[in-house]
Each structure stands twice: as C-alpha cells, then as structure tokens.
Design an enzyme around this catalytic site. Structure first.
Site, PDB file in Angstrom:
ATOM      1  NE  ARG A  58      -2.272   1.298   3.674  1.00  0.00           N
ATOM      2  CZ  ARG A  58      -1.778   1.742   4.292  1.00  0.00           C
ATOM      3  NH1 ARG A  58      -1.967   3.052   4.357  1.00  0.00           N
ATOM      4  NH2 ARG A  58      -1.609   2.121   5.448  1.00  0.00           N
ATOM      5  CE1 TYR A 110     -13.623  12.175 -16.937  1.00  0.00           C
ATOM      6  CE2 TYR A 110     -12.544  11.704 -15.146  1.00  0.00           C
ATOM      7  CZ  TYR A 110     -13.081  11.530 -15.883  1.00  0.00           C
ATOM      8  OH  TYR A 110     -13.739  10.580 -15.365  1.00  0.00           O
ATOM      9  CG  ASP A 182      -5.395  15.169 -17.663  1.00  0.00           C
ATOM     10  OD1 ASP A 182      -4.463  14.043 -18.459  1.00  0.00           O
ATOM     11  OD2 ASP A 182      -6.348  14.694 -16.698  1.00  0.00           O
ATOM     12  CE  LYS A 207      -9.420   7.604 -19.503  1.00  0.00           C
ATOM     13  NZ  LYS A 207     -10.823   7.198 -19.121  1.00  0.00           N
TER      14      LYS A 207
END
Ligand SMILES: Cc1ncc(COP(=O)(O)O)c(C=O)c1O
Length: 393
Positions: A58, A110, A182, A207
């Site tokens: 983690r 987005y 981004d 993506k």
C-alpha cells in the site's frame, strides 16, 4: 549504453525492468502485500533507509510498482514517477498536495476533475478559479494574488483545445506558482510537458498508457521534491497502483510508441475525411491546419494524437443516430484502447456539468468524441461514413 542516451522506444521496452536471478527478461509480478525480514534489525535497515528493500505494497513499496514507475519516469524524462490506482487518484493527490494558496484551472478539463475541484476541494475550503484557456489577463491577476498552482489539460477532453505549455509555465513561474498538466490525450509519445517547463505531468494510465481497455491506473511524473507530498496522500488514502496492474502497465508501455504512432496516423486521416463531410458541422483535431490550436500543437507535439471530436449537424438527435449506427466503434466512456470507441461527452464524461455550463464551454449536445483504435484505417473510415450516411436516409 547509459539509458539517458537511448531512444524513446528503447526506454519504453527496457527502462525500469528488474532482471531477477532466474533470467526473466521482464520484471516478474510481485503479487504480495508485504515483505518479510530475517531480523528486526534487517527490517529497520529497510525502514530507515540504510539498506534498499521493500516493505508494504500500500505504501507503493513493491518491485512491480517501483519498476513501472522507473519506466514512466524515463519515458517522461522525469526524476521520478508515482503510480496510482486511477487517473482520478493521481489528479486528486496532486491537487491535494499543491496549490494550498489556490488553484487556477485553465480551460476545459475532464468532468471528473471539474467535479473534484468544484465539490470536494471546495468543501475543504480550497480556492479554485476556473477560467477559459485564452483568459491570460485573468490568469496573471490570480497569479499576482498568490495562487500557487495552474492546472490544465492539453489537448483537452473533449474539445482538443491546445494550450501553449511554455508560455503558461513562464507566466506561472514568474509568480512562483507550479504548473501541473494532464497529458492523457497527448501521451508521452506526442508531448513531454516536463521538457517544456511543467512541474508535474499526469496521465490516466487507463487510457493510452494501458492501451487495451483492461486496466485502471494513473501516473504522475516530476521531480522528487514536488512528488514527495503526493507520496503521503497516496499512502494514507490507499491510492497506490496494485502490483498486478503495474505488471500489466509495464507490458503495455513497451508497445506505447508503436500503438500511438499508428493511432496518430489513422486519426489524422479520419479528421481530414470528416472535415469534408456535409453532415458534420465541425471537426476538432489539433492536426488540422485550420484548427485553432494547430500552430501551437505543431511546436509542442510530435504527433497530434488518436482523439478527435465531431459536431454533427442536426443537433442531439442526429448525434445519437450516428453513434447508434456505428458498427465497428463501441459505445463506451473511455479512450486510448486498441479498439475504436465512441462517446457523447454530454451523456458521459461531462454529464455532471449543467447544460448551461456545457454550453458555455462549447460542449454541445451534438458533440461526438471518437477514440481511434488500431483497426485497419479503411475499416474505421468506412464505418464512420456508413453511420453518417444514415442521417440522410
Ligand atoms: C483527460 C482525462 N484525465 C483523467 C481522467 C480520469 O482517469 P481515470 O478514469 O483513470 O480515473 C480521464 C477519464 O476519462 C480523462 O479523460
């Protein structure tokens, strides 16, 4: 040969790979949550940094994760990179880590990013200013007030708006602000924002980096000092990429350049064909010479990407008819995979914005977003033409 001097595709294949004692040519999958130690002293040596080693997945402390991070850092020409469980995990960790004195969101982004900024960040009393991509005076005004982070997408989702990376970085840095970009739509094949002055580059690895519509992930690259606070948010919000996903992503990155170059070529051809079509009002693609951002794109991109949007004549109903008539394209709210995908931003990625807000941003109900896949470009073009022909029936 030092890795720094090798070409882009060589780094995609070889950077970050761990060759184990059995001679595996790739980093094996370390599908483990924790790592054991022979003694307390040996454990403390790793925890306290006296000896290299891994501790707990983690925390991002797992060879499958750090190996794909090293690969992406090399691809983006960054000092380091961090792998996240999704693009939104990467974006939210960035926005929580920087811009305590305020964030300027430049241009459209987005829908999920917009929602996070306007709902969650606002509920934490964080200041976010939304301005249009060409509102440079407003940007300068906010920077003069001490806003610490400028955030944008280029090309943007879904209108492919292109923002001049060098220019915005110069302006922001003159005021001591950071720039986070981004770069999901561009991919590292077509654009390397860090080499143009950006401080942080973000990808939804879901993506193009993943590229097969079979993994969900996010990546952030930059220098160690700027990524340090992101490590803590990632650790304590549990946002690390899983080892299995990291392993799949490393495999996908090896073919990134081959995939994206083919997608660039097919998308440019499709954009040129559709521009001439009578059923189409407008084609949004940075590679078209009459597109608003084309000149900037030519200077800061090596290819124009596999994404394009079209505004269909006849409004929302016509757009739905075209989308439903497509056979090769799948209707799906994602992008960047080997298969061609189609979506209507007003129904999917930008659904949470009100109709008025979408209209203000130029995201019409007749807008259709196309993610061009790796199918034969003749077949992709034929499918679009037959679907558009359905409009005149
Ligand atoms: C440009 C862009 N950034 C970020 C995201 C969020 O990525 P994820 O779905 O991996 O969280 C998306 C998702 O569509 C996107 O299109």
């Amino acid at each position: 040969m030092s890795e720094k001097n090798t070409g882009f595709s060589t780094r995609c294949v070889h950077a970050g790979e761990i060759n184990d004692q059995f001679g595996a040519p790739h980093t094996p999958l370390y599908n483990t949550t924790t790592f054991k130690f022979g003694s307390t002293e040996k454990m403390l040596d790793v925890i306290e940094g006296r000896h290299p080693g891994f501790l707990y997945t983690r925390y991002g402390s797992n060879p499958s994760i750090t190996s794909v991070e090293a690969k992406l850092a090399s691809i983006e020409q960054a000092e380091c990179a961090l792998a996240f469980s999704s693009g939104m995990a990467a974006i939210s960790a960035t926005l929580l880590s920087h811009g305590e004195t305020g964030i300027v969101c430049l241009g459209e982004v987005y829908g999920g990013t917009w929602e996070f900024m306007s709902s969650q960040l606002a509920s934490l009393a964080r200041r976010v200013e939304f301005i249009k991509a060409d509102e440079e005076q407003a940007l300068a005004g906010f920077l003069a007030q001490g806003v610490g982070l400028v955030y944008f997408e280029t090309p943007s989702n879904p209108l492919l708006q292109v923002i001049d990376i060098r220019r915005i970085c110069e302006l922001a840095h003159a005021h001591g602000a950071l720039v986070a970009i981004d770069s999901t739509f561009a991919t590292p094949v077509n654009q390397q924002p860090l080499t143009m002055g950006a401080d942080i580059v973000i990808h939804s690895a879901t993506k193009y980096l993943g590229g097969h519509s079979d993994l969900t992930g996010g990546m952030v690259a930059g220098n160690e000092a700027k990524l340090k606070p992101l490590r803590s948010w990632r650790k304590n919000l549990g946002q690390s990429m899983a080892p299995e996903t990291s392993h799949m992503l490393a495999r996908s990155l090896a073919t990134l350049e081959v995939r994206v170059k083919r997608q660039n070529a097919s998308a440019l051809r499709i954009a040129q064909t559709l521009r001439e079509h009578p059923a189409i009002e407008r084609v949004y693609y940075p590679g078209l010479s009459d597109f608003a951002g084309h000149e900037i794109a030519k200077h800061q991109m090596q290819g124009f990407g596999g994404m394009l949007s079209i505004a269909v004549r006849g409004g929302a109903d016509s757009a739905v008819r075209v989308v439903d008539a497509l056979r090769l394209f799948s209707i799906a709210p994602s992008l960047g995979g080997v298969e061609s995908l189609v979506s209507q931003p007003c129904l999917t990625s930008h659904r949470d914005l009100s109709a008025a807000m979408r209209a203000e941003r130029g995201i019409g109900d007749n807008l259709v977003r196309l993610s061009i896949g790796l199918e034969d470009p003749d077949d992709i073009e034929r499918d679009l033409l037959q679907a558009l022909a359905a409009l005149s029936l």
